[in-house]
Design an enzyme around this catalytic site. Sequence first.
Site, PDB file in Angstrom:
ATOM      1  N   CYS A 158       0.805  -1.224   0.000  1.00 45.26           N
ATOM      2  CA  CYS A 158       0.000   0.000   0.000  1.00 45.26           C
ATOM      3  C   CYS A 158       0.836   1.271   0.000  1.00 45.26           C
ATOM      4  O   CYS A 158       0.291   2.364  -0.147  1.00 45.26           O
ATOM      5  CB  CYS A 158      -0.947  -0.005   1.185  1.00 45.26           C
ATOM      6  N   HIS A 288      -2.837   8.226   6.193  1.00 43.56           N
ATOM      7  CA  HIS A 288      -3.098   6.970   5.484  1.00 43.56           C
ATOM      8  C   HIS A 288      -4.526   6.537   5.816  1.00 43.56           C
ATOM      9  O   HIS A 288      -5.256   6.141   4.937  1.00 43.56           O
ATOM     10  CB  HIS A 288      -2.054   5.925   5.886  1.00 43.56           C
ATOM     11  N   HIS A 323      -9.593   2.459  -0.406  1.00 39.95           N
ATOM     12  CA  HIS A 323      -8.144   2.264  -0.335  1.00 39.95           C
ATOM     13  C   HIS A 323      -7.719   1.683  -1.687  1.00 39.95           C
ATOM     14  O   HIS A 323      -8.034   0.552  -2.004  1.00 39.95           O
ATOM     15  CB  HIS A 323      -7.793   1.320   0.816  1.00 39.95           C
TER      16      HIS A 323
END
Lengths: 394, 289
Positions: A158, A288, A323
């Site tokens: 990620c 994040h 995400h």
Amino acid sequence: MTEILVTGLGAVSAIGNDVRENLASLRESRHGIGHVMHIRTALGYPAGEVKPDNASLKSMLGLPVTKTVSRTALLGLMAAAEALKDSSADISGTRTGLIAATSAGGMDLTEDFFPGFMADHSCGRLRDVAMHDCGASTDFIADKLGIKGFVTTISTACSSAGNAVMLGGRLIRQGLLDTVIVGGMDALCRFTLNGFNSLMILDSGHSRPMDASRSGLNLGEGAGFLVLQSERAAKKSPYCRLTGFSNVNEAFHQTGSSPDGEGAYMSMTAAMRDAGISPEEVDYINVHGTGTPQNDLSESVAIKRIFGDRPPMFSSVKPFIGHTLGASEGIEAVYSALSVSEGAVWPNLNFSEPIPETGLVPELSCRTGLEIRNVLSNSFGFGGNDSTLVFSRC
Amino acid sequence: MKTVVPVYINMAASVDAASLKEMNLASVIRNPNLLRRMCRLVRMGVAAGMMCLEDMDGEGLDAILTATSLGGLEDTGKFLAEITERSESGLNPTPFMRSVFNTVGSQIALLKGIKVYNMTYVHRGLSFESALFDAVLQIAEGKRSVLAGAFDEITPEAHILKERAGLFRHGEKEGEGASFFLIGNRPAGSRSVGLSGIDVRRGPLDESQKKEFAGDFLSGFGLDLSSVAVFNGARVKKSCGEYGTASARVLHEALASVHACSSEYLLVCNSFRNMSHSLILLKKTDAGL
């Protein structure tokens, strides 16, 4: 040291097919999370899909509809081409590069090929696995754009795109490139949906990052690219500067983040040191903020360790776009650059109650007309990979 | 790219299927819990990386750079099969977690407790070269010691696909393995070799274009093809086989022959299926003379 200027932006996500549309959705608090339309899945989780299907993307890109191209590459080309056009950069020489990040590569094609192939090894068209590897999507974009210099692909889960932006910044700083297109891309696929489901970190509803009641993330897809240039190469007035970056591994757990936020702490601290700024000079943090209990706690603890009880404005944009994994810090770096250039911060949707351990409250509505000096943008990934970028006013 | 500061390759280790079977893994990967959960590819990669770090505690290392062209194919295949077989319910997360490309790097970081820069390159036949390029950048940025390596594996499914694509008809031998290197800003003994530069090309090149590429690269160092010894990667691939990161294995073999060669410089040439090409220039160190 050579300054790193951000002169071009490109983004495609669940809230828009280009930067203008993304910006309008952010300003109007219009999210893009909904039922999965483009892939076959038995799972009922909502996700942030890019609205056009592959055929529409191909026609928007001027590609033949019959040509087999992974959705990851299509999304990547959309955003990279937009960023390049926006920058008016001259890419004719070998001092222009492309650094793309992805976590899934051409998995969207592979996972449709695989069941038939496993039943009978002579089944399936080879062209459906020709783009399986991550580099295939990058090479496709490089060839379409005519990039003649350094080309590579990064995959650190990620934080992939954050690391692509960082590598591009390092190459400009060291004077090895004049212009570099950096960012990330990922298509939603069954593979990642099932992967995150098996880890039990998907929210069956709309995600609630940084909220006390958060219970997981929504996946998304898309791509975000930036054009970074040296002062010598830049042809237009830049959005902002990329002044700092860091990449650390917190060496805590393969998939989990530490409760003391050590990785996020080290990453943000090192990035500010690299940019030569103090915590007081940070005006906004694009966190994040995935919406998983562990990530958001860890990141909040790190923010408190650095900024104390009065942190700068911060928010997670993941309730807008999901995400987007390998694309996330590409798209979010675009939003962060826009935060500096537009003097705006984006709302953290779905927030109602602070995390009890830290009591931090994110920005709840879009604010404009602000003086944003420095933005920190975080991305954290599996394997303990933590990255932070610093975007600063010119 | 010519390295602007001196860069040295101070240690190298390779692990392939045969050596993996023979070695005492538990003495290299000294965490039984982590070791038990590692698949074959991760074992090969982590073992090769740990062998380079044998004499080092976690303190001295500044970066972990890994590369793979295709990553954990076995686990990717396993998870894909489970998705179909179990109709997307009750899946075991382990193969998914292991299929992530940065697993080898992060496992090394975990084993050694090294909290530093981690990067994973996944760019086909130039994955390893990207990691090596980053290693050179790191040293130029003032770092002292970085670990860089690459790994890829053969799986039955990938073998069938390569066969169908006709790769073996053209004489390609299938390969796999992991090779890691400890790279530093100063030599660390008689085995150290100087890394003078690296360059890559994407796309097919014919023989004369390959010569031109080598000539252009060498001219940056005031050298030409007659003043260096040439190490042809194709020779090594006859035994180790072809895979996206085979150039790492080629570099390991080339390092062993630097000090025996008559020239001060050794030019390591690699091509991957004529889709990409790389040149690595090695130089004898004083320590090794």
